[in-house]
Design a protein around this motif. Structure first.
Motif, PDB file in Angstrom:
ATOM      1  N   ALA A  70      17.881   2.674  -2.041  1.00 13.00           N
ATOM      2  CA  ALA A  70      18.879   3.476  -2.750  1.00 13.00           C
ATOM      3  C   ALA A  70      19.315   4.536  -1.750  1.00 13.00           C
ATOM      4  N   PRO A  71      20.439   5.212  -1.962  1.00 12.13           N
ATOM      5  CA  PRO A  71      20.887   6.201  -0.984  1.00 12.13           C
ATOM      6  C   PRO A  71      19.845   7.277  -0.651  1.00 12.13           C
ATOM      7  N   ASP A  72      18.902   7.521  -1.575  1.00  7.74           N
ATOM      8  CA  ASP A  72      17.908   8.563  -1.330  1.00  7.74           C
ATOM      9  C   ASP A  72      16.467   8.075  -1.462  1.00  7.74           C
ATOM     10  N   LEU A  73      16.247   6.744  -1.414  1.00 10.11           N
ATOM     11  CA  LEU A  73      14.896   6.210  -1.593  1.00 10.11           C
ATOM     12  C   LEU A  73      14.535   5.229  -0.478  1.00 10.11           C
ATOM     13  N   VAL A  74      13.347   5.427   0.088  1.00 10.50           N
ATOM     14  CA  VAL A  74      12.841   4.564   1.160  1.00 10.50           C
ATOM     15  C   VAL A  74      11.538   3.927   0.708  1.00 10.50           C
ATOM     16  N   LEU A  75      11.456   2.623   0.833  1.00 12.26           N
ATOM     17  CA  LEU A  75      10.246   1.870   0.488  1.00 12.26           C
ATOM     18  C   LEU A  75       9.431   1.633   1.754  1.00 12.26           C
ATOM     19  N   THR A  76       8.113   1.884   1.669  1.00 10.83           N
ATOM     20  CA  THR A  76       7.236   1.686   2.816  1.00 10.83           C
ATOM     21  C   THR A  76       5.829   1.392   2.320  1.00 10.83           C
ATOM     22  N   PRO A 136      21.887   0.411   1.378  1.00 12.03           N
ATOM     23  CA  PRO A 136      20.566   0.111   0.807  1.00 12.03           C
ATOM     24  C   PRO A 136      20.425  -1.379   0.475  1.00 12.03           C
ATOM     25  N   PHE A 137      19.195  -1.842   0.507  1.00 14.29           N
ATOM     26  CA  PHE A 137      18.897  -3.238   0.189  1.00 14.29           C
ATOM     27  C   PHE A 137      18.463  -3.377  -1.272  1.00 14.29           C
ATOM     28  N   ASP A 138      18.756  -4.533  -1.852  1.00  9.68           N
ATOM     29  CA  ASP A 138      18.245  -4.860  -3.176  1.00  9.68           C
ATOM     30  C   ASP A 138      16.793  -5.311  -3.060  1.00  9.68           C
ATOM     31  N   VAL A 139      16.068  -5.185  -4.171  1.00 13.01           N
ATOM     32  CA  VAL A 139      14.676  -5.607  -4.233  1.00 13.01           C
ATOM     33  C   VAL A 139      14.563  -6.758  -5.220  1.00 13.01           C
ATOM     34  N   ALA A 140      13.841  -7.802  -4.839  1.00  7.60           N
ATOM     35  CA  ALA A 140      13.627  -8.963  -5.707  1.00  7.60           C
ATOM     36  C   ALA A 140      12.128  -9.195  -5.889  1.00  7.60           C
ATOM     37  N   ARG A 141      11.767  -9.899  -6.929  1.00  7.07           N
ATOM     38  CA  ARG A 141      10.359 -10.144  -7.221  1.00  7.07           C
ATOM     39  C   ARG A 141       9.907 -11.557  -6.866  1.00  7.07           C
ATOM     40  N   ALA A 142      10.807 -12.513  -6.915  1.00  9.31           N
ATOM     41  CA  ALA A 142      10.407 -13.919  -6.831  1.00  9.31           C
ATOM     42  C   ALA A 142      10.317 -14.405  -5.390  1.00  9.31           C
ATOM     43  N   VAL A 143       9.121 -14.759  -4.968  1.00  8.47           N
ATOM     44  CA  VAL A 143       8.900 -15.424  -3.689  1.00  8.47           C
ATOM     45  C   VAL A 143       7.577 -16.167  -3.821  1.00  8.47           C
ATOM     46  N   VAL A 199      11.474  -8.648  -0.566  1.00  9.34           N
ATOM     47  CA  VAL A 199      10.530  -9.304  -1.472  1.00  9.34           C
ATOM     48  C   VAL A 199       9.085  -8.872  -1.224  1.00  9.34           C
ATOM     49  N   SER A 200       8.845  -8.125  -0.145  1.00  4.95           N
ATOM     50  CA  SER A 200       7.495  -7.643   0.143  1.00  4.95           C
ATOM     51  C   SER A 200       7.587  -6.528   1.173  1.00  4.95           C
ATOM     52  N   VAL A 201       6.456  -5.862   1.371  1.00  4.76           N
ATOM     53  CA  VAL A 201       6.331  -4.809   2.379  1.00  4.76           C
ATOM     54  C   VAL A 201       5.074  -5.110   3.195  1.00  4.76           C
ATOM     55  N   ASP A 214       6.521  -7.543  -7.572  1.00  2.00           N
ATOM     56  CA  ASP A 214       6.473  -7.582  -9.033  1.00  2.00           C
ATOM     57  C   ASP A 214       7.178  -6.361  -9.622  1.00  2.00           C
ATOM     58  N   GLY A 215       6.488  -5.596 -10.478  1.00  2.00           N
ATOM     59  CA  GLY A 215       7.106  -4.414 -11.079  1.00  2.00           C
ATOM     60  C   GLY A 215       6.722  -3.119 -10.402  1.00  2.00           C
ATOM     61  N   SER A 216       6.125  -3.208  -9.201  1.00  2.00           N
ATOM     62  CA  SER A 216       5.611  -2.002  -8.545  1.00  2.00           C
ATOM     63  C   SER A 216       6.706  -1.011  -8.163  1.00  2.00           C
ATOM     64  N   VAL A 217       7.848  -1.518  -7.726  1.00  2.00           N
ATOM     65  CA  VAL A 217       8.920  -0.608  -7.316  1.00  2.00           C
ATOM     66  C   VAL A 217       9.446   0.163  -8.523  1.00  2.00           C
ATOM     67  N   ASP A 218       9.584  -0.515  -9.659  1.00  2.00           N
ATOM     68  CA  ASP A 218      10.007   0.179 -10.881  1.00  2.00           C
ATOM     69  C   ASP A 218       8.975   1.232 -11.279  1.00  2.00           C
ATOM     70  N   LEU A 219       7.699   0.915 -11.106  1.00  2.00           N
ATOM     71  CA  LEU A 219       6.637   1.868 -11.414  1.00  2.00           C
ATOM     72  C   LEU A 219       6.763   3.116 -10.550  1.00  2.00           C
ATOM     73  N   LEU A 220       7.011   2.927  -9.264  1.00  2.00           N
ATOM     74  CA  LEU A 220       7.161   4.065  -8.354  1.00  2.00           C
ATOM     75  C   LEU A 220       8.409   4.886  -8.678  1.00  2.00           C
ATOM     76  N   ARG A 221       9.488   4.213  -9.024  1.00  2.00           N
ATOM     77  CA  ARG A 221      10.705   4.933  -9.435  1.00  2.00           C
ATOM     78  C   ARG A 221      10.427   5.790 -10.671  1.00  2.00           C
TER      79      ARG A 221
END
Length: 271
Positions: free
Chosen positions: A57-63, A139-146, A207-209, A228-235
């Motif tokens: 997202a414009p202000d969110l970094v996943l790591t 920003p990149f989209d996040v997906a769950r299925a892999v 799809v992963s980190v 899975d739902g981890s990114v939504d949990l962190l948000r």
């Protein structure tokens, strides 16, 4: 415990099909090479090393969560001294942003024993002090299925290629179990937190980190969390006000990672 984890991973891998041929790492040295990947950046960890992160997202970094801890003391790195350098390439980034807040997965424990749980929950979300609204940094989209057998790609920085990102277009998910992905991707120190991409249907999605590297049947593999739902949990944690700065320090002077830095910047699992 580590040996048990690696045995578990070996069993997971042996149940899948053979690893498909991987592409080689290629360095994204020029603006043309890096076009479309500017949302991947280097995270300067208070001058003590670096990891890789990706804008979702414009202000969110996943790591990776372990990037936010001092590997010697186990203490959290002061978030106010973490800088996201979007698209860093040969000494210059597309955008520089300090971190305002950070949250780690609530089930992640840095000081716990090496285990599948640590890899599965090794996720963190950083809120930037100011959003990046730059037409070239998307920003990149996040997906769950892999799943096992799927082809993925990775964009990362590492200790021997810290000044520009490198991309591996093709590697494979060789196993998936208990929230962990085992991948044939080429990673090294500094690549922690790197986004793993799926390109299905012409869409580029995270799809992963990358959490760690390990050995399976004598082969080097990368380990990552199944989102899975981890990114939504962190948000939701950020929305609830979690992740207040540990302390307030002046950010007037940008911290630069020099040649004398501790190049590890991250803790990886080893056999």
């Amino acid at each position: 415990m580590l040996r048990r984890v690696l045995i578990f991973l070996c069993l997971t891998l042996s149940a899948t099909s053979a690893i498909s041929e991987n592409s080689a790492l290629r360095r994204l040295d020029t603006g043309e090479d890096g076009k479309g990947w500017e949302g991947v950046g280097r995270l300067d960890l208070a001058g003590r090393g670096f990891c890789t992160g990706a804008l979702i997202a414009p202000d969110l970094v996943l790591t990776a969560a372990h990037c936010l801890f001092d590997r010697e003391t186990g203490e959290k790195v002061d978030y106010s001294r973490i800088e996201f350098q979007a698209g860093m390439r040969n000494g210059r980034a597309e955008a520089y942003r300090w971190v305002r807040r950070a949250v780690v997965h609530p089930s992640y424990h840095f000081d716990g024993p090496v285990s599948a749980d640590r890899v599965r929950n090794d996720l963190a979300l950083l809120e930037l002090a100011q959003p990046i609204r730059n037409g070239s940094v998307i920003p990149f989209d996040v997906a769950r299925a892999v799943g096992a057998g799927d082809q993925v790609g990775v964009v990362s920085y590492a200790h021997d290629r810290a000044e520009a990102p490198s991309m591996q277009d093709i590697c494979s998910v060789t196993g998936r179990q208990q929230g962990i992905l085992v991948m044939s991707c080429d990673v090294d120190f500094g690549a922690s937190g790197s986004p793993v991409f799926s390109f299905d249907g012409g869409r580029t999605q995270i799809v992963s980190v990358i959490s760690a590297k390990a050995h399976v049947d004598g082969e080097r593999v990368a380990l990552g969390s199944q989102l899975d739902g981890s990114v939504d949990l962190l948000r939701n944690q950020l929305a609830a006000g979690v992740g207040v700065l540990k302390s307030t320090l002046s950010q007037a002077r940008r911290v630069r990672v020099g040649a004398a830095r501790n190049a590890s910047g991250a803790k990886f699992l080893k056999q």
